[in-house]
Design a protein around this motif. Structure first.
Motif, PDB file in Angstrom:
ATOM      1  N   LEU A 108       6.965  -1.618   1.684  1.00 47.81           N
ATOM      2  CA  LEU A 108       7.831  -1.744   0.510  1.00 47.81           C
ATOM      3  C   LEU A 108       8.028  -0.363  -0.082  1.00 47.81           C
ATOM      4  N   VAL A 109       9.274  -0.027  -0.376  1.00 47.71           N
ATOM      5  CA  VAL A 109       9.583   1.247  -1.036  1.00 47.71           C
ATOM      6  C   VAL A 109      10.309   0.943  -2.336  1.00 47.71           C
ATOM      7  N   ILE A 110       9.849   1.579  -3.412  1.00 56.79           N
ATOM      8  CA  ILE A 110      10.417   1.377  -4.741  1.00 56.79           C
ATOM      9  C   ILE A 110      11.120   2.647  -5.186  1.00 56.79           C
ATOM     10  N   GLY A 111      12.362   2.516  -5.640  1.00 57.78           N
ATOM     11  CA  GLY A 111      13.050   3.626  -6.276  1.00 57.78           C
ATOM     12  C   GLY A 111      12.553   3.735  -7.702  1.00 57.78           C
ATOM     13  N   SER A 112      11.769   4.768  -7.979  1.00 55.58           N
ATOM     14  CA  SER A 112      11.000   4.840  -9.225  1.00 55.58           C
ATOM     15  C   SER A 112      11.595   5.826 -10.226  1.00 55.58           C
ATOM     16  N   ARG A 113      11.625   5.377 -11.475  1.00 54.71           N
ATOM     17  CA  ARG A 113      12.050   6.236 -12.579  1.00 54.71           C
ATOM     18  C   ARG A 113      10.915   7.101 -13.097  1.00 54.71           C
ATOM     19  N   GLY A 140      -4.496  -3.536 -12.197  1.00 56.10           N
ATOM     20  CA  GLY A 140      -5.240  -2.647 -11.317  1.00 56.10           C
ATOM     21  C   GLY A 140      -4.447  -2.198 -10.107  1.00 56.10           C
ATOM     22  N   ILE A 141      -3.162  -1.913 -10.305  1.00 58.09           N
ATOM     23  CA  ILE A 141      -2.321  -1.475  -9.191  1.00 58.09           C
ATOM     24  C   ILE A 141      -1.858  -0.041  -9.442  1.00 58.09           C
ATOM     25  N   ASP A 142      -1.772   0.739  -8.381  1.00 61.18           N
ATOM     26  CA  ASP A 142      -1.407   2.143  -8.493  1.00 61.18           C
ATOM     27  C   ASP A 142       0.085   2.317  -8.225  1.00 61.18           C
ATOM     28  N   VAL A 143       0.905   1.729  -9.097  1.00 58.89           N
ATOM     29  CA  VAL A 143       2.359   1.826  -9.000  1.00 58.89           C
ATOM     30  C   VAL A 143       2.887   2.208 -10.376  1.00 58.89           C
ATOM     31  N   HIS A 144       3.711   3.240 -10.431  1.00 59.44           N
ATOM     32  CA  HIS A 144       4.188   3.751 -11.718  1.00 59.44           C
ATOM     33  C   HIS A 144       5.405   3.003 -12.249  1.00 59.44           C
ATOM     34  N   ASP A 145       6.145   2.337 -11.371  1.00 61.61           N
ATOM     35  CA  ASP A 145       7.346   1.618 -11.804  1.00 61.61           C
ATOM     36  C   ASP A 145       7.402   0.249 -11.129  1.00 61.61           C
ATOM     37  N   VAL A 151       1.475  -1.254   2.648  1.00 67.24           N
ATOM     38  CA  VAL A 151       1.745   0.101   2.161  1.00 67.24           C
ATOM     39  C   VAL A 151       2.961   0.059   1.242  1.00 67.24           C
ATOM     40  N   VAL A 152       2.757   0.473  -0.008  1.00 68.75           N
ATOM     41  CA  VAL A 152       3.838   0.537  -1.001  1.00 68.75           C
ATOM     42  C   VAL A 152       4.030   1.996  -1.394  1.00 68.75           C
ATOM     43  N   ARG A 153       5.254   2.475  -1.295  1.00 68.46           N
ATOM     44  CA  ARG A 153       5.568   3.852  -1.661  1.00 68.46           C
ATOM     45  C   ARG A 153       6.616   3.865  -2.762  1.00 68.46           C
ATOM     46  N   GLU A 154       6.552   4.907  -3.583  1.00 76.96           N
ATOM     47  CA  GLU A 154       7.573   5.129  -4.607  1.00 76.96           C
ATOM     48  C   GLU A 154       8.307   6.431  -4.311  1.00 76.96           C
ATOM     49  N   VAL A 155       9.627   6.412  -4.421  1.00 76.90           N
ATOM     50  CA  VAL A 155      10.424   7.623  -4.281  1.00 76.90           C
ATOM     51  C   VAL A 155      11.235   7.801  -5.564  1.00 76.90           C
TER      52      VAL A 155
END
Length: 260
Positions: free
Chosen positions: A128-133, A163-168, A210-214
């Motif tokens: 999963l890829v998130i377009g993050s602000r 408890g998740i390491d995701v900013h957006d 695997v979750v990534r933020e761009v």
């Protein structure tokens, strides 16, 4: 070649067949504009418009676009059932049609199709890829300060409580590999509103994916009315709070059982 090695080779070759799901309700002023931008920016990517029987004729516009372009598809729903429900219907359609990657994008122009390549490049090495602000390089345009504070604070609350390491975690510009959607059991998802986004990213992380933020530049809509309101935001935070408290309770119970 081992199964894991085969999957790595497939990802290196590219994302495969991609469709972007665009849910709509009263987006007649924006739909043709955003679909046109998406088709120009990514000619190889298909589009699925999921319309909730918009009274302003958005569904008719979607049908006209599909009649002119074989890569544009339309799924009509009988009524306004919420953002999450529209995406679930779109995901089911995309999986049945055999797509390898399924994306999410708003119809109002806040998610720029010209930046979709960032997400598609990243999904080669992610589920999963998130377009993050809210990661370095991300930004928002035309937002009042109070709304930025609310969004940043809400996402910080989500990170700490769940408890998740995701900013957006609340972001709606994202792409999933089909394997991720299959693994998280979409049939069990009950979220229908904006909390749906947080629900799915949490499920992916809990499943070991695997979750990534761009970083993306998020632009506030300039035409039409936003579907986000104070009530919707508070409802989302309430649901997230209940999830977090339930999870903490279950973890505590598990520790007690393990000590026996």
């Amino acid at each position: 070649m081992a199964e894991a090695e085969t999957a790595d080779v497939d990802r290196a070759r590219g994302p495969g067949r991609v469709v972007v799901v665009i849910p709509t309700y009263d987006e007649a002023a924006n739909l043709a504009w955003i679909v046109g931008r998406l088709r120009r920016a990514q000619p190889g990517v298909d589009v699925l418009v999921v319309d909730d029987n918009s009274p302003d004729g958005t569904g008719d516009i979607a049908d006209a676009l599909a009649a002119e372009d074989a890569q544009v598809h339309v799924l009509h729903r009988t009524g306004k059932g919420g953002l999450g429900a529209a995406y679930l219907a779109g995901f089911a359609w995309a999986l049945a049609a055999g797509y390898d990657v399924v994306g999410e994008m708003d119809a109002d122009g806040s998610h720029q199709p010209e930046q979709l390549h960032r997400l598609l490049d990243a999904v080669r090495s992610a589920d999963l890829v998130i377009g993050s602000r809210w990661v370095p390089g991300g930004s928002v345009v035309n937002w009042p300060r109070r709304r930025e504070v609310l969004s940043r604070g809400g996402n910080l609350y989500v990170r700490l409580l769940l408890g998740i390491d995701v900013h957006d975690a609340t972001a709606g510009y994202r792409v999933f590999r089909r394997e991720a959607l299959e693994k998280i059991d979409l049939a069990s998802v009950r979220s229908t509103g904006y909390v749906f986004q947080t629900d799915l990213v949490t499920r992916c992380l809990r499943a070991g994916m695997v979750v990534r933020e761009v970083p993306i530049e998020f632009i506030e809509r300039v035409r039409g009315e936003s579907k986000m309101s104070r009530q919707v935001a508070l409802e989302s935070l309430e649901r997230i709070t209940l999830w977090g408290l339930r999870e903490r309770w279950e973890q505590a119970q598990a520790r007690r059982r393990n000590r026996r």
